[in-house]
Design an enzyme around this catalytic site. Structure first.
Site, PDB file in Angstrom:
ATOM      1  N   CYS A 102       0.916  -1.437   0.049  1.00  0.00           N
ATOM      2  CA  CYS A 102       0.029   0.044  -0.177  1.00  0.00           C
ATOM      3  C   CYS A 102       0.856   1.295   0.006  1.00  0.00           C
ATOM      4  CB  CYS A 102      -0.908   0.007   1.193  1.00  0.00           C
ATOM      5  SG  CYS A 102      -1.822   1.419   0.987  1.00  0.00           S
ATOM      6  N   HIS A 173       2.397  -7.284  -6.941  1.00  0.00           N
ATOM      7  CA  HIS A 173       1.944  -6.193  -7.665  1.00  0.00           C
ATOM      8  C   HIS A 173       2.991  -5.838  -8.802  1.00  0.00           C
ATOM      9  CE1 HIS A 173      -0.784  -2.603  -7.973  1.00  0.00           C
ATOM     10  NE2 HIS A 173      -0.295  -2.549  -8.997  1.00  0.00           N
ATOM     11  N   ASN A 213      -0.273  -9.779  -9.629  1.00  0.00           N
ATOM     12  CA  ASN A 213      -1.441  -8.945  -9.567  1.00  0.00           C
ATOM     13  C   ASN A 213      -1.363  -7.555 -10.184  1.00  0.00           C
ATOM     14  OD1 ASN A 213      -2.076  -6.516  -6.883  1.00  0.00           O
ATOM     15  ND2 ASN A 213      -3.792  -7.339  -8.120  1.00  0.00           N
ATOM     16  N   GLY A 214      -2.194  -6.886 -10.725  1.00  0.00           N
ATOM     17  CA  GLY A 214      -2.201  -5.636 -11.583  1.00  0.00           C
ATOM     18  C   GLY A 214      -2.489  -5.595 -12.648  1.00  0.00           C
ATOM     19  N   GLY A 215      -3.855  -4.851 -12.997  1.00  0.00           N
ATOM     20  CA  GLY A 215      -4.260  -4.527 -14.234  1.00  0.00           C
ATOM     21  C   GLY A 215      -4.937  -5.899 -15.037  1.00  0.00           C
ATOM     22  N   GLY A 235      -8.117  -7.294  -9.150  1.00  0.00           N
ATOM     23  CA  GLY A 235      -8.334  -6.158  -8.224  1.00  0.00           C
ATOM     24  C   GLY A 235      -9.846  -5.503  -8.446  1.00  0.00           C
ATOM     25  N   ARG A 236      -9.670  -4.235  -9.066  1.00  0.00           N
ATOM     26  CA  ARG A 236     -11.043  -3.785  -8.999  1.00  0.00           C
ATOM     27  C   ARG A 236     -11.943  -4.106 -10.113  1.00  0.00           C
ATOM     28  NH1 ARG A 236      -8.159  -0.813  -6.038  1.00  0.00           N
ATOM     29  NH2 ARG A 236      -8.779   0.716  -4.808  1.00  0.00           N
TER      30      ARG A 236
END
Length: 338
Positions: A102, A173, A213-215, A235-236
């Site tokens: 984070c 990430h 992780n990531g995109g 993720g989102r």
């Protein structure tokens, strides 16, 4: 509150939903679980201070249907982390994860998150202390670098240092974090993705479990990443388009659930939460993406967002409207095919 359920490592590959502040609450996690029984769910990051001094029940309680579930901790005090990790095991969590990714100013000031990548020995001490007190897995989620520490070699040194504790699972990430000058949102978008660094880490440390992780936003991209690493963390996209979790069921030959069936399972939970005193809007905000990319999806979002849904009957009425919109679209397509 110990449960006999554990994370089944035979259910490879590992697909998980990332910890996201204000998003991966227990209401969202209950909803997400309805799409796929195998996806691993994470809590929001919870600081050790919040658990120890802010009320354990408030921060640790979850629905038993959420398993497999991971508690993500934020902290850098080995003793406090050990205390909270033991509490997590006693509470029934399947795993505990340390946040080393984070980038927000607030957590940096408390020596939490991505800034800890600059102190691999401290992270190793924390992980060692956490592992000593539990039998459940303790894992690490981190970036590929921070600020001036951007090289692959520096990330490898971090991983190798932490791995000396016996930690074998790293969620990476695939972006660096710029701790001064970029907001948390910008840190999710501005630094370029370097998936190849994560692939290389798995190639050079095959004994470790490496999750990327990531995109990552589609099932096809997930499959591509799984050619190189052990797992994928979404993720989102898993929040905005939760049916992606159902699509992931193809990895285990699971039958995709029907969206309307999911809502029929969700309604009793909503009734229960409202009876407990939870505002309806606290729950409906997590289900806005159910019909993403389908006819009527916009009307669904409009009907439930901003507190527009005052009662559970409003939700049921919105479900009926979606069904009508989808049927009209199917009829239109069928009519114009001839």
């Amino acid at each position: 509150m110990i449960t006999e359920k554990t994370i089944d490592n035979t259910k490879e590959p590992r697909i998980s939903v990332a910890p996201m502040m204000d998003w991966t609450t227990k209401d969202y996690r209950f909803f997400a679980r309805l799409f796929n029984p195998n996806v691993v769910l994470y809590t929001e990051m919870v600081t050790t201070g919040a658990i120890i001094y802010g009320g354990a029940n408030r921060h640790l309680d979850f629905n038993q249907q959420e398993h497999p579930i991971v508690l993500q901790l934020g902290g850098s005090n080995p003793e406090e982390l050990a205390t909270c990790t033991k509490m997590a095991e006693d509470w029934g969590y399947n795993e505990v994860n340390l946040n080393v990714g984070c980038p927000s100013d607030r957590v940096q000031n408390n020596k939490i998150g991505a800034c800890l990548m600059a102190e691999p020995n401290l992270v190793a001490e924390c992980i060692h202390s956490m592992q000593k007190v539990v039998s459940i897995p303790v894992t690490v989620k981190h970036r590929i670098g921070i600020d001036d520490m951007q090289s692959y070699e520096e990330m490898l040194h971090f991983v190798d240092t932490v791995a000396t504790t016996g930690c074998t699972h790293f969620i990476v990430h695939a972006r660096i974090a710029i701790l001064q000058g970029l907001s948390p949102k910008e840190n999710r978008e501005v630094p370029p993705l370097r998936y190849e660094d994560v692939y290389r880490l798995k190639q050079e440390r095959p004994q470790l479990t490496i999750e990327i992780n990531g995109g990552i936003k589609t099932f096809d991209k997930t499959q591509q990443h799984l050619q190189h690493v052990d797992g994928v963390m979404i993720g989102r996209e898993a929040y905005h388009n939760p049916y992606l979790l159902a699509e992931m069921g193809q990895l285990w030959n699971l039958e995709a659930p029907n969206r309307f069936d999911i809502m029929q399972q969700m309604l009793p939970y909503i009734h229960q939460r409202v009876a407990e005193g939870a505002p309806l809007s606290i729950i409906t905000r997590h289900i806005l993406g159910l019909f993403q990319n389908l006819p009527g999806a916009r009307k669904w979002r409009q009907a439930l967002s901003g507190g527009n849904a005052k009662t559970i009957s409003d939700i049921e009425h919105s479900i009926q409207n979606i069904q009508v919109a989808m049927q009209r679209t199917e009829d239109y397509v069928r009519e114009h095919q001839h």
